[in-house]
Design a protein around this motif. Structure first.
Motif, PDB file in Angstrom:
ATOM      1  N   THR A 102     -33.445 -43.828  -9.233  1.00 41.09           N
ATOM      2  CA  THR A 102     -32.383 -44.424 -10.298  1.00 41.09           C
ATOM      3  C   THR A 102     -32.097 -43.223 -11.415  1.00 41.09           C
ATOM      4  N   ALA A 103     -33.362 -42.734 -11.973  1.00 40.74           N
ATOM      5  CA  ALA A 103     -33.077 -41.821 -13.129  1.00 40.74           C
ATOM      6  C   ALA A 103     -32.305 -40.495 -12.415  1.00 40.74           C
ATOM      7  N   GLU A 104     -32.882 -40.154 -11.169  1.00 40.59           N
ATOM      8  CA  GLU A 104     -32.054 -38.967 -10.704  1.00 40.59           C
ATOM      9  C   GLU A 104     -30.338 -39.003 -10.307  1.00 40.59           C
ATOM     10  N   THR A 105     -30.246 -40.396  -9.802  1.00 42.99           N
ATOM     11  CA  THR A 105     -29.008 -40.672  -9.564  1.00 42.99           C
ATOM     12  C   THR A 105     -27.887 -40.705 -10.909  1.00 42.99           C
ATOM     13  N   LEU A 106     -28.680 -41.388 -11.968  1.00 44.36           N
ATOM     14  CA  LEU A 106     -27.936 -41.317 -13.347  1.00 44.36           C
ATOM     15  C   LEU A 106     -27.777 -40.019 -13.845  1.00 44.36           C
ATOM     16  N   ASP A 142     -43.844 -49.723 -24.428  1.00 47.75           N
ATOM     17  CA  ASP A 142     -44.925 -48.814 -25.061  1.00 47.75           C
ATOM     18  C   ASP A 142     -45.009 -47.450 -24.353  1.00 47.75           C
ATOM     19  N   ILE A 143     -44.291 -47.539 -23.054  1.00 49.35           N
ATOM     20  CA  ILE A 143     -44.431 -46.273 -22.101  1.00 49.35           C
ATOM     21  C   ILE A 143     -43.245 -45.541 -22.857  1.00 49.35           C
ATOM     22  N   ARG A 144     -42.076 -46.120 -23.121  1.00 48.65           N
ATOM     23  CA  ARG A 144     -41.068 -45.431 -23.725  1.00 48.65           C
ATOM     24  C   ARG A 144     -41.148 -44.940 -24.806  1.00 48.65           C
ATOM     25  N   ALA A 145     -41.953 -45.443 -25.709  1.00 46.45           N
ATOM     26  CA  ALA A 145     -42.272 -45.013 -27.173  1.00 46.45           C
ATOM     27  C   ALA A 145     -43.052 -43.674 -27.216  1.00 46.45           C
ATOM     28  N   LEU A 199     -32.970 -40.004 -22.906  1.00 47.02           N
ATOM     29  CA  LEU A 199     -31.788 -40.857 -22.640  1.00 47.02           C
ATOM     30  C   LEU A 199     -32.574 -41.945 -21.773  1.00 47.02           C
ATOM     31  N   ASP A 200     -32.832 -43.125 -22.140  1.00 46.03           N
ATOM     32  CA  ASP A 200     -33.415 -44.090 -21.429  1.00 46.03           C
ATOM     33  C   ASP A 200     -32.535 -45.119 -21.153  1.00 46.03           C
ATOM     34  N   PHE A 259     -33.990 -38.090 -18.716  1.00 45.01           N
ATOM     35  CA  PHE A 259     -33.333 -39.155 -18.143  1.00 45.01           C
ATOM     36  C   PHE A 259     -34.413 -40.148 -17.681  1.00 45.01           C
ATOM     37  N   SER A 260     -34.666 -41.486 -18.365  1.00 45.37           N
ATOM     38  CA  SER A 260     -35.802 -42.126 -17.800  1.00 45.37           C
ATOM     39  C   SER A 260     -35.306 -43.538 -17.583  1.00 45.37           C
ATOM     40  N   THR A 261     -35.998 -43.963 -16.712  1.00 44.12           N
ATOM     41  CA  THR A 261     -35.909 -45.612 -16.461  1.00 44.12           C
ATOM     42  C   THR A 261     -37.083 -46.235 -16.594  1.00 44.12           C
TER      43      THR A 261
END
Lengths: 274, 274
Positions: free
Chosen positions: B16-20, B75-78, B88-89, B68-70
């Motif tokens: 998904t992250a790659e597609t976006l 806590d992981i995103r932080a 860009l999450d 680009f993250s999903t």
């Protein structure tokens, strides 16, 4: 009552909008969703037609539809945003911060150039798919030299769909070889695989699940007996261990997860963008 | 100098992250990008490791990597957002408006439940893939009854990759039948297709491109001669016209575009979410 209608609206195929939307909706599992994909919305006129459909749904259902869109052109997006819906457009959200960081304007053009890059990608994909088909189930061992990865595993452990997915999604040349009684009686890998040990990747699966899959195919057979299934899985694992073959348990994995894990573990490159 | 490093970071496969990410990056074609996919980042500790890689790249290249993250878990995103990068999450961007509109909190859980839903989807996909393989190139016309769509076209017009893509991506049962000299000499479709006319979908392709593809396969043959290629394409189009078979020109289309167009034109349902 707790059902909502989701529109995936795109100026291209809708695959990206669907990918985006479905990932998000898995986070809301108490609600049931009805999905409508509307691809190839490439003009404001087509967008007006979509808005009429959206508004009709809003009226009938009494709740706003949710729209996940990937619309590059501002004018088309503007039309959709006038609909009676929650619009989540993914270019809208991310293009501005990217422009700022890259210090350049985005091209705002729909679709790709369909230039030489696309033909290269298309050709790679077709070649990889043909390769996977030709090198399926150990048909042509001479093709192992061309393979980037050779999947091994017992019958119905997931080799064929995984090698096709690697071809179609990533353009990777994946062969596969089914481990059978012949190998287990010999107690060894065939020479054609031993000499290409560094390309091997193993698949395994839980016995209960494998029995279930095989039973649907050939019920009440030795092939689908628990005894045979357990024997094959055990022998395959012993070979993986003996030759240091990395492997994955596919029982609870989607094909995407299997493919992504294989690329991650082996370091084989993705040749295509999704 | 105008190269930037892109990280695709995911708690799952990264698809998904790659597609976006790739969709967005096509909008910035003056810049060349280097891509790194980092899947299965399921803990803050693993995220710390990613941040070290990101910061190392930032230091060496002198520009911030773009991430680009999903990542579902806050806590992981932080952790990632503390890296020296543009983050860009995509959950970050869209979960809040969705929660507001749906009047419910999202589950914030990584991964899917791997429950019965997944097994149903997995089984459908495998069955559709096996079906496409069994019903490839007109091998088993008796399977046409089970087919949701039957692709017809001349050799190398794209039938096999398209039917496999329909199976793997959407769980659609697609058979395919190659139109050959035999059909053209008879000047008609075989009875097995005529009786299932409503399931037919045609592929066509420009003569120049088809000749190029065939020439790579069998150079200097009648099969790859311009005369033969033009003849087959013309005859196939005549059959589409005669029987009112909808068709697509695949020359400048990606497989996603072909598949999406077929579903859109035929109304065949997607059985799987991407």
């Amino acid at each position: 009552m707790n059902q909502r209608t989701i529109f995936f609206v795109s100026d291209q195929t809708g695959v990206t909008a669907e990918t985006l939307g479905y990932s998000l909706l898995t986070q809301f599992d108490s609600i049931s969703f009805r999905h409508v994909t509307v691809p190839f919305i490439s003009s404001p006129e087509k967008a007006e037609e979509v808005v009429r459909r959206i508004n009709q749904v809003a009226k009938v259902e009494g709740t706003k539809p949710i729209v996940f869109s990937t619309l590059v052109q501002d004018d088309i997006r503007a039309v959709i945003s006038r609909g009676d819906c929650l619009c989540l457009d993914f270019f809208d959200a991310f293009v501005a911060p990217l422009e700022k960081e890259l210090k350049t304007r985005s091209s705002h053009t729909t679709g790709k150039a369909h230039g030489i890059q696309d033909i290269v990608a298309y050709t790679r994909r077709i070649e990889a798919t043909n390769f996977a088909l030709a090198a399926d189930d150990g048909a042509h061992t001479r093709e192992y030299d061309q393979a980037e990865v050779i999947l091994i595993g017992v019958s119905r452990s997931g080799k064929t769909p995984t090698s096709l997915y690697l071809a179609l999604q990533y353009g990777v040349f994946a062969a596969n070889y089914p481990l059978t009684d012949e190998d287990f009686e010999r107690g060894d890998l065939p020479d054609s695989l031993k000499s290409r040990r560094q390309k091997l990747y193993g698949l395994t699966i839980e016995a209960g699940r494998l029995q279930q899959i095989r039973n649907e195919r050939r019920p009440e057979s030795n092939y689908s007996s628990m005894r045979q299934v357990q024997f094959e899985i055990r022998e395959a694992l012993a070979l993986y261990k003996r030759y240091g073959v990395p492997f994955i348990d596919t029982t609870e994995c989607s094909i995407e997860e299997i493919a992504s894990t294989i690329l991650n573990d082996t370091g084989v490159s993705r040749h295509l963008r999704p």
